[in-house]
Each structure stands twice: as structure tokens, then as C-alpha cells.
Design an enzyme around this catalytic site. Structure first.
Site, PDB file in Angstrom:
ATOM      1  CG  HIS A  65      -4.816  -6.409  -0.271  1.00  0.00           C
ATOM      2  ND1 HIS A  65      -5.999  -6.693   0.363  1.00  0.00           N
ATOM      3  CD2 HIS A  65      -4.832  -7.146  -1.415  1.00  0.00           C
ATOM      4  CE1 HIS A  65      -6.703  -7.550  -0.377  1.00  0.00           C
ATOM      5  NE2 HIS A  65      -6.004  -7.820  -1.463  1.00  0.00           N
TER       6      HIS A  65
ATOM      7  CD  GLU B 271      -8.260  -9.349  -3.768  1.00  0.00           C
ATOM      8  OE1 GLU B 271      -7.097  -9.724  -3.495  1.00  0.00           O
ATOM      9  OE2 GLU B 271      -9.102  -9.075  -2.882  1.00  0.00           O
TER      10      GLU B 271
ATOM     11  CB  THR C  50      -7.247  -6.232   9.963  1.00  0.00           C
ATOM     12  OG1 THR C  50      -7.749  -7.333   9.207  1.00  0.00           O
ATOM     13  CG2 THR C  50      -7.646  -4.924   9.305  1.00  0.00           C
TER      14      THR C  50
ATOM     15  CE1 TYR D 265      -9.100  -3.543   0.620  1.00  0.00           C
ATOM     16  CE2 TYR D 265      -8.291  -1.509  -0.352  1.00  0.00           C
ATOM     17  CZ  TYR D 265      -8.074  -2.656   0.391  1.00  0.00           C
ATOM     18  OH  TYR D 265      -6.829  -2.922   0.916  1.00  0.00           O
TER      19      TYR D 265
ATOM     20  CG  ASN E 275      -3.351  -2.594   7.119  1.00  0.00           C
ATOM     21  OD1 ASN E 275      -3.196  -2.183   5.967  1.00  0.00           O
ATOM     22  ND2 ASN E 275      -4.415  -3.283   7.493  1.00  0.00           N
TER      23      ASN E 275
ATOM     24  NE  ARG F 184      -5.778 -12.528   5.105  1.00  0.00           N
ATOM     25  CZ  ARG F 184      -6.588 -11.483   5.171  1.00  0.00           C
ATOM     26  NH1 ARG F 184      -6.483 -10.484   4.284  1.00  0.00           N
ATOM     27  NH2 ARG F 184      -7.502 -11.393   6.093  1.00  0.00           N
TER      28      ARG F 184
ATOM     29  NE  ARG G 291      -1.945  -5.767   7.208  1.00  0.00           N
ATOM     30  CZ  ARG G 291      -3.071  -6.317   6.795  1.00  0.00           C
ATOM     31  NH1 ARG G 291      -3.684  -7.241   7.530  1.00  0.00           N
ATOM     32  NH2 ARG G 291      -3.598  -5.960   5.634  1.00  0.00           N
TER      33      ARG G 291
ATOM     34  CE  LYS H 260      -3.797  -2.409   2.392  1.00  0.00           C
ATOM     35  NZ  LYS H 260      -4.578  -2.507   3.668  1.00  0.00           N
TER      36      LYS H 260
ATOM     37  CG  PHE I 154     -13.243   1.106   7.505  1.00  0.00           C
ATOM     38  CD1 PHE I 154     -12.675   0.503   6.388  1.00  0.00           C
ATOM     39  CD2 PHE I 154     -13.859   0.294   8.448  1.00  0.00           C
ATOM     40  CE1 PHE I 154     -12.707  -0.872   6.203  1.00  0.00           C
ATOM     41  CE2 PHE I 154     -13.900  -1.099   8.278  1.00  0.00           C
ATOM     42  CZ  PHE I 154     -13.326  -1.675   7.148  1.00  0.00           C
TER      43      PHE I 154
HETATM   44  N1  LIG Z   1     -11.892  -0.482  11.538  1.00  0.00           N
HETATM   45  C1  LIG Z   1     -11.121   0.013  10.564  1.00  0.00           C
HETATM   46  N2  LIG Z   1     -10.787   1.308  10.559  1.00  0.00           N
HETATM   47  C2  LIG Z   1     -10.036   1.834   9.581  1.00  0.00           C
HETATM   48  N3  LIG Z   1      -9.537   1.117   8.540  1.00  0.00           N
HETATM   49  C3  LIG Z   1      -9.837  -0.186   8.507  1.00  0.00           C
HETATM   50  C4  LIG Z   1     -10.636  -0.805   9.515  1.00  0.00           C
HETATM   51  N4  LIG Z   1     -10.751  -2.114   9.212  1.00  0.00           N
HETATM   52  C5  LIG Z   1     -10.065  -2.281   8.084  1.00  0.00           C
HETATM   53  N5  LIG Z   1      -9.500  -1.133   7.642  1.00  0.00           N
HETATM   54  C6  LIG Z   1      -8.672  -0.911   6.450  1.00  0.00           C
HETATM   55  O1  LIG Z   1      -9.332  -1.548   5.367  1.00  0.00           O
HETATM   56  C7  LIG Z   1      -8.497  -2.583   4.836  1.00  0.00           C
HETATM   57  C8  LIG Z   1      -9.364  -3.726   4.378  1.00  0.00           C
HETATM   58  O2  LIG Z   1     -10.032  -4.278   5.483  1.00  0.00           O
HETATM   59  P1  LIG Z   1     -10.229  -5.862   5.621  1.00  0.00           P
HETATM   60  O3  LIG Z   1     -11.256  -6.065   6.667  1.00  0.00           O
HETATM   61  O4  LIG Z   1     -10.391  -6.462   4.263  1.00  0.00           O
HETATM   62  O5  LIG Z   1      -8.818  -6.248   6.274  1.00  0.00           O
HETATM   63  P2  LIG Z   1      -7.648  -7.170   5.731  1.00  0.00           P
HETATM   64  O6  LIG Z   1      -8.212  -8.291   4.953  1.00  0.00           O
HETATM   65  O7  LIG Z   1      -6.732  -7.474   6.856  1.00  0.00           O
HETATM   66  O8  LIG Z   1      -6.898  -6.144   4.820  1.00  0.00           O
HETATM   67  P3  LIG Z   1      -6.626  -6.177   3.256  1.00  0.00           P
HETATM   68  O9  LIG Z   1      -7.948  -6.508   2.580  1.00  0.00           O
HETATM   69  O10 LIG Z   1      -6.137  -4.772   2.950  1.00  0.00           O
HETATM   70  O11 LIG Z   1      -5.589  -7.228   3.097  1.00  0.00           O
HETATM   71  C9  LIG Z   1      -7.549  -2.915   5.991  1.00  0.00           C
HETATM   72  O12 LIG Z   1      -6.360  -3.507   5.579  1.00  0.00           O
HETATM   73  C10 LIG Z   1      -7.312  -1.546   6.587  1.00  0.00           C
HETATM   74  O13 LIG Z   1      -6.367  -0.798   5.790  1.00  0.00           O
END
Ligand SMILES: Nc1ncnc2c1ncn2[C@@H]1O[C@H](COP(=O)(O)OP(=O)(O)OP(=O)(O)O)[C@@H](O)[C@H]1O
Length: 150
Positions: free
Chosen positions: A117, A128, A93, A51, A114, A87, A104, A11, A59
Site C-alpha cells: 500500500h 496515515e 491497483t 481503510y 497486491n 505510487r 505489483r 501487506k 470488497f
Molecule cells: N475491486 C477490488 N476487488 C478486491 N479488492 C480490491 C478491489 N479494489 C481494491 N481492492 C483492494 O483494496 C485495496 C485498496 O483499494 P484502493 O482503491 O485504495 O487501491 P490502491 O490505492 O491501489 O491500494 P492501496 O490503498 O492499498 O495502496 C487495494 O490495494 C486492493 O488490495
């Protein structure tokens, strides 16, 4: 042998903080094989598509702002169980819950910033990869594969 593939994205914060080499190195040293790589600025509509599953989350807007705030490194990595293991290399996350040793856990503090992705399932990986690499991944076989798998 057809191997599993996953979509990994460094990212904008990971790029700005100079973590590209470190992150690629971790996947490479684990034994996974790089099958696609591009350094791109993504447009808002594209980030929203990536997304889309999170569009109802509070968010979502800030997440999209963050993803388009600078260039990202989009990659395809291949290997046995690469989705789940990838992962694990990444961590959870929220970096605060991510143990040291994970990307992370080692480099992040804030839940949104974080760094990286990774696809959360084989089906989302397929979707994707098709979105980010419509031309398809690069087909090649790593010469070290016999030293990684039996
Ligand atoms: N509660 C939150 N507040 C702010 N940002 C969030 C929150 N939860 C998730 N995000 C952001 O949105 C992204 C996507 O959320 P998701 O729940 O898919 O988490 P992830 O699967 O760990 O991450 P990614 O899809 O980016 O690999 C997270 O990586 C983070 O950058």
C-alpha cells in the site's frame, strides 16, 4: 529543507512471500529516506480505520480480513515527490494492469493480494502517518542526500 513524506505498508502477502527486503531495497535504491519502520499485527478496528474511505465498497470486508491475516511492515518514506513517485514504484491497483518493473507488476496477480500500500495523496499520507506513527517519524538526515539532490 522540509521534504514530503508518504506512508508505505507491505501487506501480509508481501511479508509471507519474502518480499520485505526487495521492497525496502527499491525505495532505498531510488534515493528515498526511511523515516519510520515497524512490523506489526493490526487489529480489525485499526484496519477499518486505515481503510475508512473504502467502507462502502463491496470488497471492504474481504480487504480488512486480508490486512489482518498476518503481520505487515508499516513505513514512512521521505523524499521529493515521494507520494506520486512511490505510487509509480508500486504500480496500479490491479497487478494485471501494472507494468513489469513496478512492484505489483513484478510480483502480483490478484487485485486484492497486491503486496503493498502507498498513500494516494499528500493529505492522506499525513493522516496515515499520524494513524500508524502517533509518536511521529524518526528525524535524521541521510548523509547521501547531497548525492541525490542539487
Ligand atoms: N475491486 C477490488 N476487488 C478486491 N479488492 C480490491 C478491489 N479494489 C481494491 N481492492 C483492494 O483494496 C485495496 C485498496 O483499494 P484502493 O482503491 O485504495 O487501491 P490502491 O490505492 O491501489 O491500494 P492501496 O490503498 O492499498 O495502496 C487495494 O490495494 C486492493 O488490495
Amino acid at each position: 529543507m522540509t521534504m514530503e513524506q508518504t506512508f508505505i505498508m507491505i501487506k501480509p502477502d508481501g511479508v509471507q512471500r519474502g518480499l520485505i527486503g526487495e521492497i525496502i531495497g527499491r525505495f532505498e535504491k531510488k534515493g528515498f529516506s526511511l523515516k519510520g519502520l515497524k512490523f506489526v499485527n493490526v487489529e480489525r478496528a485499526f484496519a477499518e480505520k486505515h481503510y475508512a474511505d473504502l467502507s462502502s465498497r463491496p470488497f471492504f470486508g474481504l480487504l480488512v480480513d486480508y490486512i489482518i491475516s498476518g503481520p505487515v511492515v508499516a513505513m514512512v518514506w521521505e523524499g521529493k515527490n515521494v507520494v506520486v513517485t512511490g505510487r509509480k514504484l508500486i504500480g496500479t491497483t490491479n497487478p494485471a494492469d501494472s507494468p513489469p518493473g513496478t512492484i505489483r507488476g513484478d510480483y502480483g496477480i490478484h487485485i486484492r493480494r497486491n503486496i503493498i500500500h502507498g498513500s494516494d495523496a499528500v493529505e492522506s499520507a499525513t493522516k496515515e502517518i499520524a494513524l500508524w506513527f502517533p509518536e511521529g517519524p524518526i528525524a535524521w538526515e541521510s548523509a547521501i542526500e547531497p548525492w541525490i539532490y542539487e
